[in-house]
Design an enzyme around this catalytic site. Structure first.
Site, PDB file in Angstrom:
ATOM      1  N   CYS A   1      24.488  57.031  25.921  1.00 30.40           N
ATOM      2  CA  CYS A   1      24.374  58.543  25.466  1.00 30.40           C
ATOM      3  C   CYS A   1      22.818  58.664  24.943  1.00 30.40           C
ATOM      4  O   CYS A   1      21.554  57.593  24.810  1.00 30.40           O
ATOM      5  CB  CYS A   1      25.185  58.924  24.705  1.00 30.40           C
TER       6      CYS A   1
ATOM      7  N   CYS B   1      21.615  55.176  22.457  1.00 28.07           N
ATOM      8  CA  CYS B   1      20.831  54.457  23.062  1.00 28.07           C
ATOM      9  C   CYS B   1      19.634  54.719  23.385  1.00 28.07           C
ATOM     10  O   CYS B   1      18.732  53.095  23.101  1.00 28.07           O
ATOM     11  CB  CYS B   1      22.142  54.422  25.020  1.00 28.07           C
TER      12      CYS B   1
ATOM     13  N   ASP C   1     -12.158  79.097  37.147  1.00 27.88           N
ATOM     14  CA  ASP C   1     -13.333  79.133  37.943  1.00 27.88           C
ATOM     15  C   ASP C   1     -13.445  79.401  38.824  1.00 27.88           C
ATOM     16  O   ASP C   1     -12.744  80.047  39.323  1.00 27.88           O
ATOM     17  CB  ASP C   1     -13.477  77.629  38.062  1.00 27.88           C
TER      18      ASP C   1
ATOM     19  N   ASP D   1     -15.228  70.691  36.871  1.00 26.43           N
ATOM     20  CA  ASP D   1     -14.801  71.379  35.557  1.00 26.43           C
ATOM     21  C   ASP D   1     -13.571  70.580  35.116  1.00 26.43           C
ATOM     22  O   ASP D   1     -12.768  70.441  34.152  1.00 26.43           O
ATOM     23  CB  ASP D   1     -13.822  72.476  36.388  1.00 26.43           C
TER      24      ASP D   1
END
Length: 723
Positions: A13, A16, A421, A622
């Protein structure tokens, strides 16, 4: 800093997960540690000068969770699938064993009681049936509880082990010392069986969340036909070497990445890029491993093999993405840290209240407390986010949208601004001839002369003109006396005639009048196109316009984004007039023009003051702007640079995928919130009902098991949604 991945077994779970993460973060030299319950992996970044891998792995193992280092660059999905298969088989075997004892225990202890049937030595038979379930099937819960106690914590196993042990040992006491007081052996046996059933269903459903990776893994062919020592031979794909010449026949899969050296064909790349139409390939073109050759045969030179292929990169990228947490997961982490201890306190309070304050029977108070422990198991809460993220990233990958983690998936739908761009993003990035306007003679003659002159040039505009002539089957003549004049154009001789081909400056320099074509020239330039003039003997022969045309889907993409409430901007180094012309074609109202690549990030920063910004570019020049943006979206058809840049990679180079990525983000986060709500609602509603003594522990166990399954199933519904 070094990053490693570790297999972590035995987690049940979110408690843990929290324990493992906290243990790792306490080590000196750890920069970051993220543990994923669904994939059962830890991703750890650490300083190699302070810490080593062995200590990290041992730290996790000492906490009671067997850990092992994942070695090599190769994706681990196939190995992972095999492990899951083994675990699933083990769970099925254990569940079958449990059913053999739990079903008769339920019939004798519950069904016979309802229809008033008593059998000899009934209590002892139930004791015998419950014991193997409690200590053989339930051993995993005791082990998990012991590990948690050693670490001064509590988890799901603690709740199950405490609850079932209370029911079992009280029953033993009742049978031995309180004859006729009643026992609950069937409750503990059925409860453990139901929890195990939940784990089994959860494991099956969790396996389905990673189907996208498994499907990609199975795409790769196992055999390649190579030419070695001038002979064709079939070899295993793992034996292919860089530089090998590989033959691919119609209908065959391309084994690895490479470049065609002979032949041509159409290749179906849909499994990698999501692009439905086959792509024409000829000598010099790149091919991607695992794609399907459709028509012709060709030979190609292997360039990337094994872990370096595009397919391996994609699988690894998805694996990494599924290992990263979305920020919303921190909420589940915070809740789980206090949830289990709080539940244990509520269970104790429930027992004390019923037994000591309301003077109820010991058995009633005990069963109410057991129901609280069982109904409260926080499994569903821990699965809420990672399962949805896994399905979301997998669905995106199938459509050619690679999302690099839960954080990107969570942020994408919050974007208020998108900056595109221009070159290679909104436009194709390859100049094309748009107009051929003769003033003397025909279009064919004008193009033939221009192409004959430009075939000697290396300029990208020259390539566009030569390509246009070849496409229209126009014969290109030989040109002599070629001379390039920088910033002006070209002069050359075709046949016996001397020609001038270039801009206004070239015409003025050679005293050639352009008065008659000036108006037309300006009109075309206003559209953002480059116009070249052909002249000879002092007269203009015609105009040829070349432009980097917008992609077919650019306008649709802009409209789709604006419909979603996202403002679209374009950024380019072009002059304002040319930039506005392209923006107008694409339907973009906001333009940043004459911007140097190094300054693009500053424009992103300015816009970020108004809201979250996404930057869309080719992933090369870019890069600073992509990094600055809240979400960097790289166009690049799976190039290495694009893979490394930005948070999202669009394999198809299709701008419509920007809108699809945002929609996928919205859908995935909606699933996460639904999962969180139901997990918390279920616990919030269930605990008080159990505390009031209104819930049988067996019903609580079934509901708890189904809650986890429902969360995973809800995440899986994403697969059928359209983006």
């Amino acid at each position: 800093m070094k990053e490693i991945k570790i297999d972590v077994r035995g987690m049940t779970c979110q408690s843990c997960v929290t324990l493992v993460e906290r243990s790792l973060k306490k080590l000196d030299g750890i920069q970051n540690a993220v543990v994923n319950l669904t994939t059962e992996k830890a991703t750890v970044s650490f300083d190699e000068t302070i810490l080593d891998e062995t200590k990290i792995v041992n730290t996790i193992t000492k906490k009671g969770y067997p850990a092992s280092l994942i070695k090599g660059k190769k994706p681990s999905a196939d190995k992972e699938a095999r492990k899951r298969k083994v675990e699933l088989k083990k769970l099925k075997r254990l569940f079958g064993f449990s059913l053999v004892f739990a079903i008769p225990a339920f019939i004798i202890g519950m069904v016979f009681m309802w229809i008033n049937i008593m059998i000899p030595h009934q209590d002892y038979i139930l004791w015998a049936l419950a014991t193997p379930v409690q200590f053989i099937v339930g051993a995993q819960f005791y082990k998990g509880t012991w590990n948690a106690l050693k670490n001064k914590s509590a988890n799901m196993d603690t709740l199950i082990a405490t609850g079932t042990s209370a029911a079992y040992f009280y029953s033993v006491y009742a049978v031995l010392f309180l004859p006729g007081a009643g026992q609950y052996f069937e409750a503990s046996a059925v409860l453990i069986t139901l929890v195990l059933m939940g784990k089994l269903l959860e494991a099956i459903a969790k396996g389905k969340t990673s189907e996208a990776i498994k499907e990609l893994m199975h795409l790769s062919p196992k055999i390649a036909t190579v030419i070695r020592n001038k002979k064709e031979m079939k070899i295993a794909i793992d034996d292919v070497k860089v530089g090998d010449i590989i033959i691919v026949k119609p209908g065959e899969k391309i084994p690895v990445d490479g470049i065609i050296v002979e032949g041509s064909s159409a290749v179906d790349e849909s499994m990698i890029t999501g692009e439905s139409l086959p792509v024409e390939k000829k000598k010099g073109n790149k091919v991607i491993g695992a794609t399907i050759n459709k028509t012709g045969s060709f030979k190609f030179k292997a360039e990337k093999i094994g872990a370096d292929t595009t397919l391996s990169h994609i699988i690894k990228l998805i694996e990494d993405a599924q290992g990263k947490k979305a920020p919303i997961q921190r909420f589940a982490d915070a809740v789980s840290a206090y949830f289990v201890p709080a539940v244990i306190l509520i269970a104790i309070s429930t027992f004390v209240t019923w037994y000591f304050i309301f003077a109820k029977e010991f058995a009633f108070a005990l069963i109410a407390a057991v129901a609280v422990l069982v109904i409260a198991c926080p499994c569903a809460l821990g699965l809420a986010t990672p399962t949805a993220i896994m399905v979301g990233t997998g669905k995106g990958a199938k459509k050619g949208i690679l999302i690099k983690g839960g954080d990107a998936l969570e942020t994408a739908h919050k974007l208020k601004y998108i900056i595109f761009d221009k070159t290679g993003t909104i436009t194709k990035g390859v100049p094309e001839v748009t107009e051929i306007i003769p003033t003397i003679g025909s279009k064919e003659k004008l193009l033939q002369i221009a192409a004959s002159i430009e075939q000697l040039s290396e300029h990208s505009l020259a390539e566009a003109i030569v390509k246009e002539a070849k496409n229209t089957k126009i014969k290109i003549s030989k040109a002599t006396n070629f001379k390039a004049i920088p910033g002006h154009g070209i002069t050359a001789t075709v046949g016996k005639e001397k020609y001038y081909f270039g801009n206004e400056k070239l015409m003025i320099k050679h005293k050639i009048s352009i008065t008659k074509i000036k108006k037309q020239l300006r009109e075309i330039e206003e559209q953002g196109k480059t116009v070249m003039i052909l002249a000879n003997n002092g007269k203009v022969k015609g105009l040829i316009a070349v432009a980097d045309t917008i992609k077919p889907t650019s306008t649709k993409a802009v409209r789709a984004l604006e419909k979603m409430g996202v403002s679209v901007y374009m950024i380019t180094g072009d002059n304002t007039r040319a930039a506005k012309a392209i923006a107008k074609q694409a339907g973009i109202k906001h333009v940043f023009a004459e911007v140097l690549p190094k300054d693009k990030a500053e424009y992103v920063k300015k816009l970020q003051k108004k809201g979250k910004v996404g930057m869309v570019g080719d992933g090369i020049n870019d890069a600073p702007a992509l990094a600055q943006a809240d979400i960097g979206i790289a166009m690049g058809s799976g190039t290495d640079v694009a893979m490394e840049t930005g948070n999202i990679v669009l394999m198809k180079n299709d701008l419509l995928d920007v809108a699809r990525a945002i929609k996928l983000s919205k859908m995935t986060m909606s699933k996460v919130k639904q999962n969180m709500f139901w997990a918390l609602f279920y616990n919030t509603l269930g605990i008080p009902i159990a505390a009031m003594g209104m819930l049988n522990p067996m019903i609580a166990g079934g509901a708890m098991a189904l809650s986890s399954v429902s969360v995973v199933s809800n995440s899986l519904l994403l697969k059928v949604k359209k983006i």
